[in-house]
Structure formats: structure tokens, C-alpha cells
Design an enzyme around this catalytic site. Structure first.
Site, PDB file in Angstrom:
ATOM      1  N   SER A 109       0.588  -1.340   0.179  1.00 50.08           N
ATOM      2  CA  SER A 109       0.208  -0.103  -0.224  1.00 50.08           C
ATOM      3  C   SER A 109       0.916   1.107  -0.067  1.00 50.08           C
ATOM      4  CB  SER A 109      -0.868   0.138   1.223  1.00 50.08           C
ATOM      5  OG  SER A 109      -0.380  -0.351   2.394  1.00 50.08           O
ATOM      6  N   ASP A 261     -10.556  -4.255  -0.660  1.00 43.42           N
ATOM      7  CA  ASP A 261      -9.620  -3.535  -0.189  1.00 43.42           C
ATOM      8  C   ASP A 261     -10.055  -1.955  -0.341  1.00 43.42           C
ATOM      9  OD1 ASP A 261      -7.428  -1.944   0.426  1.00 43.42           O
ATOM     10  OD2 ASP A 261      -6.237  -2.864  -1.624  1.00 43.42           O
ATOM     11  N   HIS A 291      -6.308  -6.623   0.933  1.00 41.53           N
ATOM     12  CA  HIS A 291      -5.161  -5.806   1.262  1.00 41.53           C
ATOM     13  C   HIS A 291      -4.085  -6.424   1.816  1.00 41.53           C
ATOM     14  CE1 HIS A 291      -3.113  -1.874   1.027  1.00 41.53           C
ATOM     15  NE2 HIS A 291      -2.916  -2.051   2.171  1.00 41.53           N
TER      16      HIS A 291
END
Ligand code: NAG
Ligand code: NAG
Ligand code: NAG
Length: 321
Positions: A109, A261, A291
Site C-alpha cells: 500500500s 480493499d 489488502h
């Protein structure tokens, strides 16, 4: 395997719980206080250092690759250097790890945020003659301008990364002031004079129809946060919130998004915006994706999804570098 990953997993869960629901002054859940007191963990930074120690793996070389730790301008870097000599130039990969900007050395991320930001800076800087051949972004976070996208709403409670936890962690990177996360949760954190950014991250324009579902677009609310944070206008934090002329010099791009996500729509919108200006984009969307899956490729938290994502990413690099 075994002891270390288990401790690591437990610490992450404890940490997530701790940061997600801070202990109030009048403690209503004594057992939580007891756990934290018994373990001596009372502060974020102590938890951080535990997580970082558990996450650390030694650099281990083998017959083909020399692995070593060093620093580039004070930034810790792990180098993987092939031992075999080659006449021609080799491709090189710079992997920027994630961890919500503040912890660990995972693949999620925020590494994608930083990679996208660095790529824009390099490609748009006329002083820099050496340009990047490609960028690969794995479930990246690409903007903090609008925190009420369909993927934020649908995955508010996770799995793994809840919307509130993501906001709290990202805010630690910016400030200790508690009013910023509170304003972000109401989507009223953007300062006056930032309205021009809204159209650049407008999900109603850039999200493919199938992801809009019955969601209704509402604009973020401007100018409620006092003091206002000029950092929120910085494109290094929101690489999606730049105009088309800053996107068109970008190199061949790989983007991987996961259905379940909160950051899904950031990636989907970047795909649309890059394609609109003629950048070549390969996009993999994991329908069963969550995620952070790439961080779970070893016991006790082993996800086949992690292996599939790794294979897609490595295959793309092999074909395109
Ligand atoms: C080193 O490279 C050779 C040739 O590609 C391969 O057969 C061998 O498995 C590699 N060794 C390790 C430890 O990966
Ligand atoms: C967002 O997009 C929708 C649909 O394209 C449009 O009606 C709306 O005015 C846009 N809002 C902003 C702030 O760009
Ligand atoms: C795009 O943004 C850059 C940086 O903010 C600015 O210098 C440039 O004038 C903008 N271009 C257009 C076409 O708006």
C-alpha cells in the site's frame, strides 16, 4: 517458522486493536489494560520497535546472490546483487516497502504511494537524464483528497485494513495532532483552495461502471480543519491528484488491485487516468483479493492469494524489464 511469525502475527493483531480503539481515560475494558500493562506496552513507539524487531530477517546470501544491508543517504537499504558477471547491462528493481508509512517492511500500500510519487518526480524532472523504464504498483494508496470512495465504504471494516486504522496510521506519518484523523473520518480535512483537486480524484468520473454500484457521489467538504495542513495538497501523498500533463510522461505501468480493499478505487482510478493520457498500463484485479495479501506467504498466516499475487508481479517484471 513457527515461534517468530506467530509472535509477529499476535503483535500485529494486538497493535491493530490497540491503535484502532485507543484506551479511554476511564478504562471500561480492564482486561485490555491488563494485557497492555503485563506486556509493558503502553506506547506506540514501543509497539513499533517490537514489530520492527520481529519483522527483521537477516540478510542471507547464497551461491547466486549476495545479500547485504547498507544505507543510501541515511535510508536503510537491502541490496541483492547477482554473483554471476554479465556483459550487457542488467535491469534493476527498486522495491519500496509498505507498512502504512510507519512500520515494518511489508509489501502493501504505502510503498505503492511512494513508488508512484517518486516515478512522477523522476519522469517530470528535466534535470534528470536517466528515466525509469517501468513502475509496478501493488494495491497502492494514491490519494488522501477524498476519503469516501465506494471501496472505502464497502470495506470500511476490513478485512485486514479497516478504513479507520488506515487513516490513523497514515496520520501518524503527518502529524501527532488528533484533529486531522477526526476530520479525515468526516471527509472534511481538505483546506480552502484545494477544490481543483476534487475533479482529479472524482470516482464518479474515473471508476468503471461496475464498481460504482448504487453509491452516490458527494464532494469532500472544504476548509473545516483548523489548522489546515498544506501537506494534504502535496502530490507525493496523492499521486492521483495531479493534472494530465504530469501523468503523460509516466513509463509503462503495472497496477494490481484487490476487490476487498479500501484502496481498490485509488488503483482503479489511476488505471483510467493513465490510460486516458496514453500511458501503457497492465492491470491485474484480484476478485478474491484482500489488502496486504503479499505479506502472508509463510506460516502461520499462509494465503495462496499471496503466492498468486507474487507470481503475477514477478511474471510481469520478467516480461517487461
Ligand atoms: C543458483 O542458480 C542455479 C542456476 O540457475 C540454480 O539451479 C540454483 O538452484 C540456484 N541456487 C539457489 C540457492 O537458488
Ligand atoms: C464528479 O463527477 C460527476 C460525474 O462525472 C460530476 O457530475 C461532478 O460534478 C464531478 N464533481 C467534481 C467535483 O469534479
Ligand atoms: C499541471 O500542474 C503543474 C504543477 O502543478 C503546473 O505547473 C501546470 O501548469 C499544470 N498544467 C495544466 C495544463 O494545468
Amino acid at each position: 517458522m513457527g515461534y517468530k511469525p506467530l509472535c509477529f502475527g499476535l503483535t500485529c493483531i494486538l497493535f491493530a486493536y490497540y491503535i484502532y480503539t485507543p484506551m479511554p481515560e476511564n478504562i471500561e475494558e480492564p482486561w485490555k489494560a491488563t494485557i497492555l500493562e503485563k506486556t509493558g506496552i503502553k506506547r506506540f513507539d514501543e509497539l513499533f520497535s517490537i514489530i520492527i524487531k520481529l519483522d527483521y530477517t537477516q540478510p542471507i546470501s547464497d551461491e547466486n546472490v549476495t545479500v547485504m544491508d547498507t544505507t543510501f543517504s541515511d535510508i536503510p537499504v537491502r541490496l541483492y546483487l547477482p554473483k554471476r558477471k554479465r556483459e550487457s547491462q542488467r535491469p534493476a528493481v527498486i522495491f519500496i516497502h509498505g507498512g502504512a508509512f510507519v512500520l515494518g517492511s511489508y509489501s502493501d500500500s504505502s510503498g505503492g504511494t511512494l513508488a508512484a510519487g517518486v516515478t512522477q518526480l523522476i519522469q517530470n524532472d528535466p534535470e534528470l537524464k536517466h528515466k525509469l523504464k517501468a513502475q509496478a504498483l501493488i494495491y497502492p494508496g494514491l490519494q488522501v483528497v477524498d476519503l469516501s470512495l465506494p471501496s472505502h465504504r464497502e470495506n470500511e471494516h476490513g478485512p485486514l485494513l479497516s478504513w479507520k486504522l488506515a487513516i490513523k496510521l497514515a496520520c501518524l506519518y503527518l502529524t501527532q495532532d488528533k484533529v486531522l484523523p477526526q476530520a479525515m473520518m468526516k471527509n472534511q480535512h481538505m483546506p480552502h483552495g484545494s477544490m481543483q483537486l476534487f475533479k482529479l480524484v472524482n470516482w464518479s468520473t474515473f471508476l468503471p461502471e461496475e464498481y460504482k454500484k448504487s453509491h452516490v457521489y458527494t464532494e469532500p467538504i472544504l476548509g473545516r480543519l483548523n489548522p489546515s495542513y498544506s501537506i494534504l495538497l502535496d502530490s507525493r501523498l496523492s499521486p492521483l491528484a495531479v493534472n494530465d500533463s504530469q501523468l503523460q510522461n509516466l513509463p509503462l505501468t503495472y497496477i494490481l488491485t484487490c476487490q476487498h480493499d479500501i484502496l481498490r478505487d485509488d488503483g482503479l482510478m489511476y488505471v483510467s487516468r493513465l490510460q486516458n493520457v496514453g500511458v501503457k498500463v497492465s492491470h491485474d484485479h484480484m476478485e478474491d483479493g484482500i489488502h496486504g495479501a503479499l505479506s502472508f506467504m509463510a506460516s502461520p498466516i499462509y494465503l495462496k492469494l499471496g503466492i498468486r499475487i507474487k507470481d503475477k508481479y514477478i511474471n510481469w517484471l520478467e516480461e517487461n524489464l
